[in-house]
Motif scaffolding. Structure first.
Motif, PDB file in Angstrom:
ATOM      1  N   UNK A 181      -0.917   7.543 -11.567  1.00 50.41           N
ATOM      2  CA  UNK A 181      -1.288   6.903 -12.619  1.00 50.41           C
ATOM      3  C   UNK A 181      -1.014   5.590 -13.192  1.00 50.41           C
ATOM      4  N   UNK A 182       0.868   6.119 -13.524  1.00 52.78           N
ATOM      5  CA  UNK A 182       1.442   5.073 -14.213  1.00 52.78           C
ATOM      6  C   UNK A 182       2.196   4.295 -12.525  1.00 52.78           C
ATOM      7  N   UNK A 231      -5.800  11.513 -10.603  1.00 52.62           N
ATOM      8  CA  UNK A 231      -6.198  10.052 -10.613  1.00 52.62           C
ATOM      9  C   UNK A 231      -7.168   9.977 -12.085  1.00 52.62           C
ATOM     10  N   UNK A 232      -7.423   8.618 -12.439  1.00 49.98           N
ATOM     11  CA  UNK A 232      -8.268   8.963 -13.544  1.00 49.98           C
ATOM     12  C   UNK A 232      -9.115   7.935 -12.461  1.00 49.98           C
ATOM     13  N   UNK A 233     -10.457   7.778 -13.032  1.00 53.20           N
ATOM     14  CA  UNK A 233     -11.494   7.039 -12.178  1.00 53.20           C
ATOM     15  C   UNK A 233     -11.495   5.471 -13.188  1.00 53.20           C
ATOM     16  N   UNK A 234     -10.754   4.961 -13.573  1.00 60.31           N
ATOM     17  CA  UNK A 234     -10.309   3.914 -13.149  1.00 60.31           C
ATOM     18  C   UNK A 234      -9.311   3.288 -12.294  1.00 60.31           C
ATOM     19  N   UNK A 235      -8.225   4.158 -12.378  1.00 61.19           N
ATOM     20  CA  UNK A 235      -7.827   3.955 -10.761  1.00 61.19           C
ATOM     21  C   UNK A 235      -8.048   4.439  -9.824  1.00 61.19           C
ATOM     22  N   UNK A 236      -8.478   5.544  -9.333  1.00 62.38           N
ATOM     23  CA  UNK A 236      -9.874   5.751  -8.418  1.00 62.38           C
ATOM     24  C   UNK A 236     -10.069   3.766  -7.663  1.00 62.38           C
ATOM     25  N   UNK A 237     -11.273   3.886  -8.826  1.00 69.15           N
ATOM     26  CA  UNK A 237     -12.263   2.964  -8.595  1.00 69.15           C
ATOM     27  C   UNK A 237     -11.126   1.000  -8.001  1.00 69.15           C
ATOM     28  N   UNK A 238     -10.132   1.414  -8.359  1.00 74.16           N
ATOM     29  CA  UNK A 238      -9.156  -0.029  -8.003  1.00 74.16           C
ATOM     30  C   UNK A 238      -8.464   0.451  -6.496  1.00 74.16           C
ATOM     31  N   UNK A 239      -8.085   1.726  -6.261  1.00 77.06           N
ATOM     32  CA  UNK A 239      -8.244   2.187  -4.883  1.00 77.06           C
ATOM     33  C   UNK A 239      -8.815   1.814  -4.036  1.00 77.06           C
ATOM     34  N   UNK A 272      -6.711   9.591  -0.712  1.00 75.05           N
ATOM     35  CA  UNK A 272      -6.416   9.372  -2.360  1.00 75.05           C
ATOM     36  C   UNK A 272      -8.399   9.969  -2.494  1.00 75.05           C
ATOM     37  N   UNK A 273      -8.790   8.785  -2.208  1.00 74.92           N
ATOM     38  CA  UNK A 273     -10.660   8.394  -2.632  1.00 74.92           C
ATOM     39  C   UNK A 273     -11.136   9.155  -1.521  1.00 74.92           C
ATOM     40  N   UNK A 274     -11.136   9.628  -0.466  1.00 76.75           N
ATOM     41  CA  UNK A 274     -11.591  10.489   0.424  1.00 76.75           C
ATOM     42  C   UNK A 274     -12.170   9.885   1.221  1.00 76.75           C
ATOM     43  N   UNK A 275     -11.836   8.979   1.781  1.00 71.01           N
ATOM     44  CA  UNK A 275     -12.000   7.754   2.948  1.00 71.01           C
ATOM     45  C   UNK A 275     -11.170   8.026   4.525  1.00 71.01           C
ATOM     46  N   UNK A 333       0.559  -1.079  -0.075  1.00 70.73           N
ATOM     47  CA  UNK A 333      -0.329   0.425  -0.044  1.00 70.73           C
ATOM     48  C   UNK A 333       0.351   1.028   0.336  1.00 70.73           C
ATOM     49  N   UNK A 334      -0.045   2.156  -0.036  1.00 70.35           N
ATOM     50  CA  UNK A 334       0.767   3.463  -0.219  1.00 70.35           C
ATOM     51  C   UNK A 334       1.597   4.122  -1.852  1.00 70.35           C
ATOM     52  N   UNK A 335       0.290   3.345  -2.583  1.00 71.99           N
ATOM     53  CA  UNK A 335       0.858   3.606  -3.670  1.00 71.99           C
ATOM     54  C   UNK A 335       1.091   4.915  -4.208  1.00 71.99           C
TER      55      UNK A 335
END
Ligand code: ZN
Length: 242
Positions: free
Chosen positions: A45-46, A91-99, A67-70, A35-37
């Motif tokens: 994103x990369x 962060x793009x939507x796909x990576x926000x979803x991944x996190x 980063x995802x607001x939690x 964690x802490x990517x």
């Protein structure tokens, strides 16, 4: 099975790529990320894309959680907060979803993997002292618990009925009558006065754990951070490893 255990990449793509190269050289079977990517560095994103492609699984870190607001950004100092706010927007939507879907902990082969502590993983406490280590040994049953979070590598050993000890070594064969808490350090922002990227390698066949350190082009990361207007304090600290 030979596991490469990486943690706290913190969007430092250049450090991460050098670590991946080393992992390939030493022929690890699987990569586990603690964690802490994201947070602090210039390439969130990369780094998310690479972790998804390369790792067996990744655990939720406090910067990922923020980063995802939690996790509230008020938990962080001003520099970390600025970087998290920048990261969230980047962060793009796909990576926000991944996190959002990262697990808080995982277990394989009698080993536990968590970002901060096994005791209360979402409180994001640190294990620096033998006292903290002792409290945490009561909160898991596995042979070893691998952690990150402090960015300082450490190996705590606990033999039944004894007081835990801090093993001052970078290489240790885990024995069956003891249990361990092992901090693998940080890929992207080490804080043990050594700027080289840090990660751990654990071979479940031999029981050998080794800490690996890898040189990377710190200035390249610093240049990218400054182009993205990240705080000067964060840019400077990676050159010193603290
Ligand atoms: Zn971290």
């Amino acid at each position: 099975m030979k596991y490469a255990i990486i943690s706290d990449i913190h969007s430092n793509l250049n450090a991460f790529e050098h670590v991946l190269k080393r992992i390939e050289e030493i022929e690890c079977d699987k990569i586990i990320c603690l964690g802490d990517i994201v947070g602090y560095g210039p390439f969130p994103n990369e780094c998310c894309n690479l972790v998804q492609k390369q790792s067996e699984f990744c655990i939720m870190g406090n910067h990922d959680h923020a980063a995802i607001g939690l996790t509230s950004t008020t938990y962080f100092n001003q520099y970390a907060r600025t970087a998290i706010e920048w990261t969230s927007a980047e962060l793009n939507d796909g990576n926000l979803e991944f996190l959002r879907h990262l697990p808080v902990q995982e277990e394989i082969e009698n080993l536990l993997f968590v970002h901060a502590t096994p005791r209360k993983p979402l409180e994001w406490n640190y294990i620096f002292s033998l006292y903290e280590a002792h409290r945490n040994f009561e909160h898991f049953e596995q042979h070893a618990c691998f952690i990150g979070h402090s960015h300082v590598p450490a190996i705590f050993m606990h033999e039944e009925g004894e007081i835990p000890s801090l093993e001052q070594t970078e290489k240790i064969w885990l024995v069956s009558n003891a249990r361990y808490i092992i901090n693998v350090g940080s890929v992207g922002q080490p804080r043990d006065n050594d700027p080289r990227a840090s990660f751990g390698v654990f071979d479940t066949d031999t029981g050998l754990f080794e800490l690996e350190r890898v040189n990377y082009d710190v200035q390249k990361t610093q240049k990218a951070m400054s182009e993205k207007n990240l705080p000067l304090y964060l840019i400077e600290r990676i050159a010193h490893g603290r």
